[in-house]
Write an enzyme that holds these catalytic residues in place. Structure first.
Site, mmCIF file in Angstrom:
data_model
loop_
_atom_site.group_PDB
_atom_site.id
_atom_site.type_symbol
_atom_site.label_atom_id
_atom_site.label_comp_id
_atom_site.label_asym_id
_atom_site.label_seq_id
_atom_site.Cartn_x
_atom_site.Cartn_y
_atom_site.Cartn_z
ATOM 1 N N GLN A 153 0.771 -1.249 0.000
ATOM 2 C CA GLN A 153 0.000 0.000 0.000
ATOM 3 C C GLN A 153 0.801 1.298 0.000
ATOM 4 O OE1 GLN A 153 -3.344 2.392 2.592
ATOM 5 N NE2 GLN A 153 -3.091 0.265 3.086
ATOM 6 N N GLU A 201 0.978 -1.199 8.189
ATOM 7 C CA GLU A 201 0.181 -0.057 8.661
ATOM 8 C C GLU A 201 0.088 0.090 10.185
ATOM 9 O OE1 GLU A 201 -1.658 2.499 7.066
ATOM 10 O OE2 GLU A 201 -2.080 3.110 9.110
ATOM 11 N N ASP A 214 0.402 3.844 5.993
ATOM 12 C CA ASP A 214 0.687 3.504 4.596
ATOM 13 C C ASP A 214 0.419 4.676 3.659
ATOM 14 O OD1 ASP A 214 1.613 0.943 4.830
ATOM 15 O OD2 ASP A 214 -0.350 0.029 4.747
ATOM 16 N N GLY A 264 -8.113 20.357 19.515
ATOM 17 C CA GLY A 264 -7.753 21.774 19.507
ATOM 18 C C GLY A 264 -8.293 22.504 20.720
ATOM 19 N N GLY A 265 -8.383 23.801 20.607
ATOM 20 C CA GLY A 265 -8.774 24.622 21.752
ATOM 21 C C GLY A 265 -10.281 24.804 21.900
HETATM 22 N N1 CAO Z 1 11.523 -10.277 -8.991
HETATM 23 C C1 CAO Z 1 12.192 -11.058 -8.131
HETATM 24 N N2 CAO Z 1 12.129 -10.889 -6.793
HETATM 25 C C2 CAO Z 1 11.349 -9.900 -6.332
HETATM 26 C C3 CAO Z 1 10.619 -9.050 -7.183
HETATM 27 C C4 CAO Z 1 10.728 -9.265 -8.587
HETATM 28 N N3 CAO Z 1 10.093 -8.517 -9.464
HETATM 29 N N4 CAO Z 1 9.928 -8.175 -6.429
HETATM 30 C C5 CAO Z 1 10.217 -8.455 -5.159
HETATM 31 N N5 CAO Z 1 11.066 -9.486 -5.080
HETATM 32 C C6 CAO Z 1 11.638 -10.106 -3.887
HETATM 33 C C7 CAO Z 1 12.529 -9.182 -3.104
HETATM 34 O O1 CAO Z 1 13.779 -9.074 -3.717
HETATM 35 C C8 CAO Z 1 12.578 -9.892 -1.772
HETATM 36 O O2 CAO Z 1 13.515 -10.947 -1.842
HETATM 37 P P1 CAO Z 1 14.690 -11.226 -0.758
HETATM 38 O O3 CAO Z 1 14.113 -10.907 0.581
HETATM 39 O O4 CAO Z 1 14.945 -12.676 -0.972
HETATM 40 O O5 CAO Z 1 15.829 -10.369 -1.082
HETATM 41 C C9 CAO Z 1 11.228 -10.553 -1.679
HETATM 42 O O6 CAO Z 1 10.621 -10.402 -2.963
HETATM 43 C C10 CAO Z 1 10.292 -10.044 -0.645
HETATM 44 O O7 CAO Z 1 10.284 -8.646 -0.538
HETATM 45 P P2 CAO Z 1 9.793 -7.989 0.807
HETATM 46 O O8 CAO Z 1 10.598 -8.527 1.940
HETATM 47 O O9 CAO Z 1 9.762 -6.520 0.665
HETATM 48 O O10 CAO Z 1 8.280 -8.517 0.916
HETATM 49 P P3 CAO Z 1 7.477 -9.103 2.151
HETATM 50 O O11 CAO Z 1 6.173 -9.497 1.597
HETATM 51 O O12 CAO Z 1 8.211 -10.162 2.867
HETATM 52 O O13 CAO Z 1 7.325 -7.867 3.139
HETATM 53 C C11 CAO Z 1 6.623 -5.638 3.760
HETATM 54 C C12 CAO Z 1 6.344 -6.905 2.928
HETATM 55 C C13 CAO Z 1 5.598 -4.610 3.381
HETATM 56 C C14 CAO Z 1 6.495 -5.980 5.261
HETATM 57 C C15 CAO Z 1 8.051 -5.130 3.475
HETATM 58 O O14 CAO Z 1 8.195 -4.979 2.091
HETATM 59 C C16 CAO Z 1 8.383 -3.826 4.182
HETATM 60 O O15 CAO Z 1 8.627 -3.786 5.384
HETATM 61 N N6 CAO Z 1 8.432 -2.739 3.410
HETATM 62 C C17 CAO Z 1 8.821 -1.413 3.905
HETATM 63 C C18 CAO Z 1 7.742 -0.789 4.698
HETATM 64 C C19 CAO Z 1 6.460 -0.672 3.940
HETATM 65 O O16 CAO Z 1 6.364 -0.125 2.877
HETATM 66 N N7 CAO Z 1 5.397 -1.147 4.576
HETATM 67 C C20 CAO Z 1 4.059 -0.899 4.087
HETATM 68 C C21 CAO Z 1 3.462 -2.051 3.518
HETATM 69 S S1 CAO Z 1 1.787 -1.738 3.186
HETATM 70 O O17 CAO Z 1 1.024 -2.145 4.574
#
Ligand code: CAO
Length: 484
Positions: free
Chosen positions: A73, A195, A224, A303-304
Site C-alpha cells: 500500500q 500499517e 501507509d 484543539g482549543g
Molecule cells: N523479482 C524477483 N524478486 C522480487 C521481485 C521481482 N520482481 N519483487 C520483489 N522481489 C523479492 C525481493 O527481492 C525480496 O527478496 P529477498 O528478501 O529474498 O531479497 C522478496 O521479494 C520479498 O520482498 P519484501 O521482503 O519486501 O516482501 P514481504 O512481503 O516479505 O514484506 C513488507 C512486505 C511490506 C512488510 C516489506 O516490504 C516492508 O517492510 N516494506 C517497507 C515498509 C512498507 O512499505 N510497509 C508498508 C506495507 S503496506 O502495509
C-alpha cells in the site's frame, strides 16, 4: 589600480551569472514540450505563460517517468498520486504473481482485488524477475531512462537485488531514488512494518481510543497512505531541486516519522503536560489526574474548542447516526438558544470558556438531548446557517453514494476488463491547470511488450528472446535450479 580590480571582479561576477542563467535555460522544459503546452520563451530564455485555456496545457507531471518498484500500500499510494498528476508510472511486478495485493482480500473470483485496483490506477505494468540476469539488465535500462525510482521493499531487499543508491546514481545521476521503510536509522531499522505497526510506533495509537480502554488504531491508513503522501511530496520537491542542480537525490520516508508528523499535536500536548493538566481534555473536567504521558482522549477535540460526538435521531438502530459537535466560543450564544438554555449565556458557570471546562460532560449531554430529536442531516441544516461547526458521521455507504463527491471526481467509477465497474478514490488535490483523468489499474504484465519496445527500444527479435529467457515469465518449477 584598486578601481580596475573592482571592475574586473564585477565583470567576472557578471560572466558567472550569465553562465548560470544559461544553465537554468538549458534545464527548462524542452522546446517541443513547451510548445505543446502553449508556452514560448521570452528574450531571457524563460518560459512565458501558456496561452492555452486552463486544463488544456497537459498535466503537472507530464514527461516524468517513474520506475514504480512498489508493492502493497504505502509505495503504490505514492506512485498513484504521481500518476494522477500525469507522471508515466511503470510498475515492475514479479512474473506470475505480481504485487501480492492482486490476490489479497479478493471479492471477485480470479480477478484483481479492489485492494490492488484502487491503489494502482494510472500505471503501466511490466513483469520482470529482478533476480534473473536479463531481468536485471532490463531494470538497469529502465533506470537509465526514468526520472524517479520508487520502492518500498523490506530493509535491504533492493540492495540484495543489486540496486544500491550508489549504483543507481552511477547508472543515472539525474534519477531520484525514493523509498518507504518502516523505521529510520536506529534500533528498529531492519524491521518489516505494516500499517498498524506504524500507527503504534508513531505515537498515534497510544493517544487514540478511550482512557479506560486499550490503545486503538484508526481506519484511516495514516501509516501507509500517509507515508506514501509524504514520499510523493519528497519526490516532487526533489524534482524541483533537480531543475537547479541537474542531479537526483535519495529520498527516504520512514512510516514511523510520517505517522508522528500527523500526530504532532499529541507531542505538543506531551510537552504541555510539564506545565499542568490539559484543560481541554474532558478528563480534566472530570477531576481525573493526568499521568506522565498524553492520555487517550476519546472523542475530545484535539484543539482549543471543546467538542464531542453526539447521538442523533435513530442512533438506536443506525450505528452511524451521530454528529460531531464543536462548542466554538464565538457561537456559544447561538448554541444556548438552539438547545433551549438561553440562561447559560449569562450564567457565570457557563458564560465563559474557562467556566465551561469543568462542566463539559454535562454541557454535551444537554446538547445531545437536542441532537437526539433530529437526524444528523437536520442538525447540519440547522447549525450551519448559525455558523456552529458540526459534522455528520458518514458511513462508507453514504460516501460511496454521495453525488457531490462523484461530481468533483473524488469518488470515481472506472471500468475494468476483468472485474467490471468499481469505485476508486480519485485525486484529492484539485488543480486548475492539471486535470486528473482516473484510469483503471493495469492487468499483470499488460504493458510488458509496449515498455520493452517503446520505452527501451528492444527490437521484435530481442523481445522474443527475452520472452524465452525466463526474465519476464514465471520461473518453471525446478527449471532455474537445474540450469544453475
Ligand atoms: N523479482 C524477483 N524478486 C522480487 C521481485 C521481482 N520482481 N519483487 C520483489 N522481489 C523479492 C525481493 O527481492 C525480496 O527478496 P529477498 O528478501 O529474498 O531479497 C522478496 O521479494 C520479498 O520482498 P519484501 O521482503 O519486501 O516482501 P514481504 O512481503 O516479505 O514484506 C513488507 C512486505 C511490506 C512488510 C516489506 O516490504 C516492508 O517492510 N516494506 C517497507 C515498509 C512498507 O512499505 N510497509 C508498508 C506495507 S503496506 O502495509
Amino acid at each position: 589600480m584598486a578601481k580596475v580590480k573592482k571592475v574586473k571582479k564585477a565583470a567576472a561576477k557578471k560572466a558567472v551569472k550569465r553562465a548560470a542563467a544559461k544553465k537554468v535555460v538549458k534545464l527548462q522544459p524542452k522546446k517541443a514540450a513547451a510548445k505543446k503546452n502553449g508556452a514560448k520563451r521570452n528574450g531571457n530564455g524563460f518560459i512565458k505563460p501558456s496561452t492555452l485555456p486552463w486544463g488544456a496545457a497537459g498535466k503537472a507531471l507530464d514527461g516524468v517517468k517513474i520506475l514504480d518498484f512498489t508493492h502493497v500500500q504505502s509505495g503504490p499510494t505514492c506512485t498513484q498520486l504521481l500518476g494522477y498528476m500525469g507522471a508515466d508510472c511503470i510498475k515492475i511486478e514479479r512474473p506470475g504473481t505480481g504485487d501480492i495485493t492482486r490476490g489479497q482480500l479478493r471479492d471477485v473470483k480470479g480477478q484483481d482485488s479492489l485492494y490492488f485496483t484502487m491503489l494502482n490506477g494510472n500505471k503501466r505494468s511490466i513483469t520482470i524477475d529482478s533476480k534473473h540476469p536479463k531481468g536485471k539488465e532490463i531494470i538497469e535500462r529502465l533506470i537509465k531512462v526514468c526520472d524517479v525510482l520508487v520502492e518500498n521493499f523490506a530493509p535491504g531487499a533492493i540492495e540484495r537485488m543489486g540496486f544500491t543508491w550508489e549504483y543507481v546514481h552511477k547508472l543515472n545521476p539525474r534519477i531520484i531514488m525514493a523509498s518507504v521503510k518502516g523505521f529510520g536509522p536506529g534500533p528498529y531499522e531492519e524491521c518489516k512494518v505494516y500499517e498498524n505497526i506504524a500507527q503504534c510506533a508513531g505515537g498515534a495509537a497510544s493517544t487514540t481510543g478511550f482512557r479506560e480502554g486499550p490503545p486503538l488504531v484508526t481506519g484511516a491508513q495514516i501509516g501507509d497512505s500517509g507515508t506514501g503522501l509524504h514520499l510523493a511530496f519528497g519526490i516532487v520537491t526533489a524534482l524541483y531541486q533537480r531543475n537547479r542542480t541537474g542531479r537526483g537525490q535519495r529520498v527516504l520516508c520512514a512510516m514511523q516519522d510520517g505517522v508522528l508528523n500527523l500526530a504532532r499535536v499529541k507531542l505538543r500536548d506531551q510537552q504541555r503536560l510539564k506545565h499542568g493538566p490539559l484543560t481541554e481534555y474532558s478528563q480534566y473536567g472530570e477531576g481525573i489526574p493526568f499521568g506522565k504521558a498524553v492520555p487517550r482522549a476519546g472523542n475530545d477535540s484535539g484543539g482549543g474548542q471543546p467538542a464531542w460526538l453526539l447521538k442523533c435521531k435513530g442512533w438506536e438502530t443506525d450505528p452511524d447516526a451521530y454528529i460531531y459537535f464543536i462548542t466554538q466560543a464565538p457561537v456559544w450564544s447561538e448554541i444556548c438558544d438552539l438547545i433551549g438554555k438561553p440562561e447559560w449565556k449569562t450564567d457565570p458557570d457557563y458564560a465563559t470558556p474557562p467556566a465551561r471546562l469543568p462542566r463539559l460532560r454535562h454541557i454535551f449531554s444537554t446538547i445531545e438531548e437536542w441532537t437526539m430529536t433530529k437526524t444528523k442531516f437536520e442538525v447540519m441544516d440547522i447549525c450551519n446557517p448559525l455558523d456552529i461547526p458540526v459534522g455528520p458521521i458518514l458511513s462508507m455507504k453514504e460516501i460511496a453514494e454521495e453525488a457531490s463527491l462523484r461530481k468533483t471526481g473524488t469518488v470515481v467509477e472506472v471500468d475494468h476488463p476483468g472485474r467490471g465497474k468499481y469505485l476508486t478514490v480519485g485525486n484529492p488535490v484539485k488543480m486548475s491547470d492539471s486535470i486528473t483523468e482516473v484510469k483503471r489499474s493495469p492487468l499483470l504484465g499488460e504493458h510488458t511488450d509496449q515498455i520493452l519496445k517503446d520505452v527501451l527500444g528492444y527490437s521484435e527479435k530481442e523481445v522474443a528472446e527475452i520472452k524465452v529467457s525466463g526474465a519476464i515469465t514465471p520461473e518453471a518449477k525446478g527449471e532455474r535450479a537445474a540450469a544453475a
